[in-house]
Design a protein around this motif. Structure first.
Motif, PDB file in Angstrom:
ATOM      1  N   ARG A 169      -3.909  -6.953  -5.175  1.00  0.00           N
ATOM      2  CA  ARG A 169      -5.096  -6.565  -5.965  1.00  0.00           C
ATOM      3  C   ARG A 169      -5.787  -5.353  -5.349  1.00  0.00           C
ATOM      4  O   ARG A 169      -6.240  -4.454  -6.055  1.00  0.00           O
ATOM      5  N   LEU A 170      -5.847  -5.320  -4.039  1.00  0.00           N
ATOM      6  CA  LEU A 170      -6.558  -4.265  -3.328  1.00  0.00           C
ATOM      7  C   LEU A 170      -5.849  -2.913  -3.456  1.00  0.00           C
ATOM      8  O   LEU A 170      -6.499  -1.879  -3.665  1.00  0.00           O
ATOM      9  N   HIS A 171      -4.528  -2.918  -3.318  1.00  0.00           N
ATOM     10  CA  HIS A 171      -3.796  -1.652  -3.201  1.00  0.00           C
ATOM     11  C   HIS A 171      -2.993  -1.255  -4.439  1.00  0.00           C
ATOM     12  O   HIS A 171      -2.515  -0.123  -4.506  1.00  0.00           O
ATOM     13  N   ALA A 172      -2.803  -2.167  -5.374  1.00  0.00           N
ATOM     14  CA  ALA A 172      -1.879  -1.876  -6.478  1.00  0.00           C
ATOM     15  C   ALA A 172      -2.566  -1.832  -7.840  1.00  0.00           C
ATOM     16  O   ALA A 172      -1.956  -2.146  -8.861  1.00  0.00           O
ATOM     17  N   GLU A 173      -3.807  -1.409  -7.848  1.00  0.00           N
ATOM     18  CA  GLU A 173      -4.503  -1.279  -9.131  1.00  0.00           C
ATOM     19  C   GLU A 173      -3.816  -0.201  -9.979  1.00  0.00           C
ATOM     20  O   GLU A 173      -3.549   0.901  -9.513  1.00  0.00           O
ATOM     21  N   GLY A 174      -3.505  -0.550 -11.221  1.00  0.00           N
ATOM     22  CA  GLY A 174      -2.825   0.396 -12.105  1.00  0.00           C
ATOM     23  C   GLY A 174      -1.329   0.478 -11.882  1.00  0.00           C
ATOM     24  O   GLY A 174      -0.635   1.273 -12.524  1.00  0.00           O
ATOM     25  N   LYS A 210       0.815  -1.224   0.000  1.00  0.00           N
ATOM     26  CA  LYS A 210       0.000   0.000   0.000  1.00  0.00           C
ATOM     27  C   LYS A 210       0.851   1.278   0.000  1.00  0.00           C
ATOM     28  O   LYS A 210       0.664   2.147  -0.860  1.00  0.00           O
ATOM     29  N   PRO A 211       1.798   1.439   0.961  1.00  0.00           N
ATOM     30  CA  PRO A 211       2.604   2.667   0.923  1.00  0.00           C
ATOM     31  C   PRO A 211       3.426   2.791  -0.356  1.00  0.00           C
ATOM     32  O   PRO A 211       3.613   3.896  -0.874  1.00  0.00           O
ATOM     33  N   ALA A 212       3.903   1.672  -0.893  1.00  0.00           N
ATOM     34  CA  ALA A 212       4.669   1.723  -2.140  1.00  0.00           C
ATOM     35  C   ALA A 212       3.796   2.202  -3.288  1.00  0.00           C
ATOM     36  O   ALA A 212       4.205   3.040  -4.102  1.00  0.00           O
ATOM     37  N   ALA A 213       2.569   1.684  -3.355  1.00  0.00           N
ATOM     38  CA  ALA A 213       1.637   2.074  -4.420  1.00  0.00           C
ATOM     39  C   ALA A 213       1.286   3.560  -4.326  1.00  0.00           C
ATOM     40  O   ALA A 213       1.089   4.227  -5.345  1.00  0.00           O
ATOM     41  N   LEU A 214       1.214   4.082  -3.091  1.00  0.00           N
ATOM     42  CA  LEU A 214       0.901   5.493  -2.906  1.00  0.00           C
ATOM     43  C   LEU A 214       2.083   6.399  -3.261  1.00  0.00           C
ATOM     44  O   LEU A 214       1.886   7.547  -3.663  1.00  0.00           O
ATOM     45  N   GLN A 215       3.314   5.877  -3.116  1.00  0.00           N
ATOM     46  CA  GLN A 215       4.503   6.715  -3.301  1.00  0.00           C
ATOM     47  C   GLN A 215       5.114   6.642  -4.699  1.00  0.00           C
ATOM     48  O   GLN A 215       5.829   7.552  -5.107  1.00  0.00           O
TER      49      GLN A 215
END
Length: 259
Positions: free
Chosen positions: A129-134, A99-104
């Motif tokens: 799947r939940l946090h890394a869409e796209g 999650k933090p990686a996907a946000l950053q």
């Protein structure tokens, strides 16, 4: 409540989590189990990982632990649901910080270095799947790294060459975040910083796990009222010298325990 926090891992890796918990909760007593005899968990079957996790949990409960930190990504992703359903104490788990990686990430490309047991787990895939869409998530099994760290070879040419071979495809793919999906891997930080371009952020779960541990203790009214520095005990079921070297700055001893 002056009972200890229990922490277990498939060896010395979880000490990276223990150190963060110690910083965040200095007055809490802790008991650390290093199941080095059975390391690494990442190459074992889900059934084996579950049995080892149950064994470690029951040993910590026998030592009156009030909360248990599963300081192992593979054990978390394969066993924590069972542990939470079948034992009455709170459990804190560890999973790769997708999650933090996907946000950053700015390149929308994130690398994950983890064990086979973590990468193949359903929890890892549902988190991705939940946090890394796209986001393109480039997974790499860190085969052999845990064994080298368990042998005290975390900063050798052999380890550097192996790590380089795992990171090169991620660098070529232009990842700008690398998620460490194993609690052993923070001990590779000097090599990781040497190999990776400066702009790549290295993300591990230690500080977040310590924050969550404190939050759950507060929520469950389990925080110690002591204002004395907490006591800590370390146990290993294999050669204690390597674990001793990873906690030597705390001037403590590691005891052998047959479990």
């Amino acid at each position: 409540m002056h009972r200890p926090i229990g922490i277990f891992d498939s060896g010395i890796g979880g000490t990276s989590i223990w150190k963060e918990i110690r910083k965040k909760l200095p007055f809490e007593d802790t008991i650390y189990l290093a199941d080095s005899k059975n390391a690494p968990y990442g190459t074992r079957s889900e059934v084996e990982i579950l049995e080892l996790s149950k064994k470690n949990t029951e040993l910590l409960l026998a030592k009156d632990c009030k909360l248990i930190v599963v300081a192992c990504n593979t054990a978390t992703t394969n066993a924590i649901s069972y542990l939470r359903k079948n034992y009455s104490v709170p459990f804190i788990g560890i999973e790769p910080a997708i999650k933090p990686a996907a946000l950053q990430t700015k390149t929308k490309k994130v690398g994950v270095l983890a064990t086979k047991g973590t990468l193949s787990s359903s929890l890892f895939h549902s988190t991705s799947r939940l946090h890394a869409e796209g986001i393109e998530v480039i997974e790499q099994e860190g085969k052999g790294l845990v064994e080298l760290i368990e042998e005290g070879k975390e900063n050798t040419g052999e380890t550097e060459a192996l790590l380089q071979s795992y990171l090169e495809p991620m660098i070529l793919a232009q990842v700008d975040c690398l998620v460490l999906g194993c609690t052993h891997y923070p001990y590779l930080m000097p090599l990781l910083k040497k190999i990776l371009p400066e702009h790549v952020q290295i993300i591990d779960s230690g500080e977040a796990v310590a924050r969550q541990t404190k939050a759950i203790l507060e929520q469950e009214n389990l925080l110690t009222t002591s204002t004395k520095k907490g006591e800590f005990k370390f146990y290993s079921n294999a050669e204690v010298k390597v674990l001793q070297s990873f906690v030597q700055e705390y001037w403590t001893s590691v005891d052998y325990l047959d479990f």
